[in-house]
Write an enzyme that holds these catalytic residues in place. Structure first.
Site, PDB file in Angstrom:
ATOM      1  N   CYS A 148      -4.475  -1.263  -2.025  1.00  0.00           N
ATOM      2  CA  CYS A 148      -4.587   0.180  -2.240  1.00  0.00           C
ATOM      3  C   CYS A 148      -5.512   0.380  -3.439  1.00  0.00           C
ATOM      4  CB  CYS A 148      -3.199   0.738  -2.532  1.00  0.00           C
ATOM      5  SG  CYS A 148      -3.142   2.469  -2.978  1.00  0.00           S
ATOM      6  N   ASN A 149      -6.619   1.065  -3.219  1.00  0.00           N
ATOM      7  CA  ASN A 149      -7.563   1.323  -4.327  1.00  0.00           C
ATOM      8  C   ASN A 149      -6.892   2.137  -5.429  1.00  0.00           C
ATOM      9  OD1 ASN A 149     -10.675   0.768  -3.299  1.00  0.00           O
ATOM     10  ND2 ASN A 149      -9.261   1.186  -1.641  1.00  0.00           N
ATOM     11  N   TYR A 201      -0.551   8.433  -2.529  1.00  0.00           N
ATOM     12  CA  TYR A 201      -0.534   8.133  -3.963  1.00  0.00           C
ATOM     13  C   TYR A 201      -1.670   8.885  -4.679  1.00  0.00           C
ATOM     14  CZ  TYR A 201       2.579   3.974  -3.651  1.00  0.00           C
ATOM     15  OH  TYR A 201       3.635   3.109  -3.477  1.00  0.00           O
ATOM     16  N   ASP A 257       0.869  -1.184   0.000  1.00  0.00           N
ATOM     17  CA  ASP A 257       0.000   0.000   0.000  1.00  0.00           C
ATOM     18  C   ASP A 257       0.901   1.229   0.000  1.00  0.00           C
ATOM     19  OD1 ASP A 257      -2.286   1.673   0.219  1.00  0.00           O
ATOM     20  OD2 ASP A 257      -2.087   1.744   2.386  1.00  0.00           O
ATOM     21  N   SER A 258       0.298   2.382  -0.265  1.00  0.00           N
ATOM     22  CA  SER A 258       1.048   3.631  -0.206  1.00  0.00           C
ATOM     23  C   SER A 258       1.467   3.935   1.234  1.00  0.00           C
ATOM     24  CB  SER A 258       0.176   4.775  -0.711  1.00  0.00           C
ATOM     25  OG  SER A 258      -0.961   4.896   0.129  1.00  0.00           O
ATOM     26  N   GLU A 290      -1.696   8.610   8.268  1.00  0.00           N
ATOM     27  CA  GLU A 290      -0.259   8.300   8.248  1.00  0.00           C
ATOM     28  C   GLU A 290       0.469   8.940   9.432  1.00  0.00           C
ATOM     29  OE1 GLU A 290       1.833   6.441   6.070  1.00  0.00           O
ATOM     30  OE2 GLU A 290      -0.088   5.626   5.417  1.00  0.00           O
ATOM     31  N   CYS A 342     -10.927   3.662  -0.035  1.00  0.00           N
ATOM     32  CA  CYS A 342      -9.496   3.798   0.244  1.00  0.00           C
ATOM     33  C   CYS A 342      -9.210   2.943   1.471  1.00  0.00           C
ATOM     34  CB  CYS A 342      -9.163   5.267   0.522  1.00  0.00           C
ATOM     35  SG  CYS A 342      -7.498   5.536   1.178  1.00  0.00           S
ATOM     36  N   THR A 343      -8.131   2.147   1.407  1.00  0.00           N
ATOM     37  CA  THR A 343      -7.883   1.188   2.495  1.00  0.00           C
ATOM     38  C   THR A 343      -7.466   1.863   3.804  1.00  0.00           C
ATOM     39  OG1 THR A 343      -5.635   0.844   1.668  1.00  0.00           O
ATOM     40  CG2 THR A 343      -7.334  -0.712   0.945  1.00  0.00           C
ATOM     41  N   HIS A 344      -7.140   3.134   3.753  1.00  0.00           N
ATOM     42  CA  HIS A 344      -6.871   3.866   5.011  1.00  0.00           C
ATOM     43  C   HIS A 344      -8.174   4.143   5.777  1.00  0.00           C
ATOM     44  CE1 HIS A 344      -2.932   4.720   3.235  1.00  0.00           C
ATOM     45  NE2 HIS A 344      -2.538   5.281   4.368  1.00  0.00           N
TER      46      HIS A 344
HETATM   47  N1  DGL Z   1      -4.683   3.262   0.810  1.00  0.00           N
HETATM   48  C1  DGL Z   1      -4.670   3.971  -0.438  1.00  0.00           C
HETATM   49  C2  DGL Z   1      -5.945   3.656  -1.215  1.00  0.00           C
HETATM   50  O1  DGL Z   1      -6.609   2.668  -0.930  1.00  0.00           O
HETATM   51  C3  DGL Z   1      -4.390   5.400  -0.182  1.00  0.00           C
HETATM   52  C4  DGL Z   1      -3.940   6.106  -1.377  1.00  0.00           C
HETATM   53  C5  DGL Z   1      -3.096   7.307  -1.111  1.00  0.00           C
HETATM   54  O2  DGL Z   1      -1.959   7.133  -0.672  1.00  0.00           O
HETATM   55  O3  DGL Z   1      -3.555   8.405  -1.426  1.00  0.00           O
HETATM   56  O4  DGL Z   1      -6.313   4.343  -2.136  1.00  0.00           O
END
Ligand code: DGL
Length: 259
Positions: free
Chosen positions: A72-73, A41, A9-10, A150, A182-184
C-alpha cells in the site's frame, strides 16, 4: 524458510502486488491481510494510517510471517520508517515509481495518480525532489477510485467517467508517462488504456516490489526452497467476494475474519 511472507493493504489493491510476488517467487507461502473495513486509508490522517499499519503488522507477526510487504503506497509513505525502526522482521514498501518515469519521459511531463495520503506525505515529496529534477510532475488525487474497486465496480460507467475527469487535464499538459501510485490502480489499466493515447506509458511498481522482496529474502537467508504445497491465505475484515474474484486459484484460501 517455510514461514509465510506477510502482505497487507487497506483492501484488495495489494493483490496486484501479491500476483507479482507469486509469479517471481512460486515457492513462497503467503498470508494477505485486506483491511477493507478501514479503506480507504488515503483520506485518513498520518496518525490513523500509522495506527492501522501497526495493527496489521502485529497481526501478521502473530502469524509468524518472516518478512512483511506493505502493499500500500499510502501506508508505506506514512508508516514504513516507524515499522522498520520498531519491528525486527524486514519490511518491503511500495512507493510511486517517479524515478523510472523521470528517466522515460520525453516531454518532461509526468502524471501521477495516487491517494491524498500518499501525495501529501513527506516521503513522496522527498523522493520526487530527488528523482524528478527538471521534470514537471502533475499530481492527481484518485478520490473515489479505491471505493469503486473495493465494491467490485471496476468496469462501471462511474469508474470510466471519474478516470476521464482525472486524465483529461494531464493530457492537456502533454504527459507521456502516468505513474500509478496506488496498488488498487493496476486493476484500472484496461480502462486507462482506452482513455490514454498510445504515447502515454503507464508505470507501476509491482514487479519492482517483487524483485526487491526476492533480494531481501536472499540477503537475510529467508528464502523458501521447497515449492510443493505452497499455501496462500487471504483474510478480509469485510465482504470477501471481491477479494475472492481477484485471487481465486489453486492453493488459495479466502476467509472473513474480524480484526
Ligand atoms: N492500495 C492503497 C495504496 O496503495 C490504497 C489506499 C487507500 O486505501 O486509500 O495507496
Amino acid at each position: 524458510m517455510q514461514q509465510p511472507i506477510g502482505i497487507f493493504d487497506s483492501g484488495v489493491g495489494g493483490t496486484s502486488i501479491w500476483k507479482e510476488i507469486q509469479k517471481l517467487l512460486p515457492t513462497e507461502n503467503t498470508i494477505y491481510l485486506a483491511d477493507s473495513k478501514n479503506a480507504p486509508y488515503g483520506a485518513k490522517s498520518k496518525e490513523e494510517i500509522l495506527d492501522l499499519s501497526i495493527k496489521n503488522t502485529e497481526f501478521l507477526l502473530q502469524k509468524k510471517c518472516k518478512l512483511i510487504v506493505v502493499a500500500c503506497n499510502t501506508a508505506t509513505t506514512n508508516a514504513i520508517d516507524y515499522l522498520r525502526a520498531t519491528y525486527k522482521v524486514p519490511f518491503i514498501g511500495i512507493e510511486p515509481a517517479i524515478k523510472p518515469a523521470a528517466l522515460h519521459t520525453k516531454t518532461k511531463k509526468v502524471g501521477i495518480l495516487a491517494t491524498k495520503g500518499t501525495l501529501s506525505s513527506s516521503l513522496f515529496h522527498s523522493t520526487s525532489k530527488i528523482f524528478a529534477e527538471g521534470i514537471t510532475v502533475l499530481e492527481q488525487e484518485g478520490t473515489g477510485l479505491v471505493e469503486l474497486i473495493e465494491a467490485g465496480e471496476v468496469y462501471s460507467k462511474t469508474t470510466t467517467e471519474l478516470l476521464k475527469k482525472y486524465m483529461d487535464p494531464m493530457l492537456e499538459e502533454d504527459i507521456d508517462c502516468l505513474v500509478l501510485g496506488c496498488t488498487h490502480y493496476p486493476y484500472l489499466i484496461p480502462i486507462l488504456k482506452g482513455l490514454l493515447p498510445q504515447k502515454v506509458t503507464i508505470i507501476d511498481s509491482g514487479e519492482a516490489v517483487a524483485r526487491q522482496t526476492n533480494t531481501i529474502l536472499i540477503k537475510n537467508q529467508l528464502s523458501s526452497k521447497i515449492g510443493n504445497n505452497t499455501k496462500h491465505i487471504f483474510l478480509s475484515n469485510s465482504n470477501v467476494k471481491v477479494l475472492k474474484n481477484l485471487v481465486d486459484g489453486a492453493n488459495v484460501e479466502v476467509f472473513h475474519l474480524d480484526f
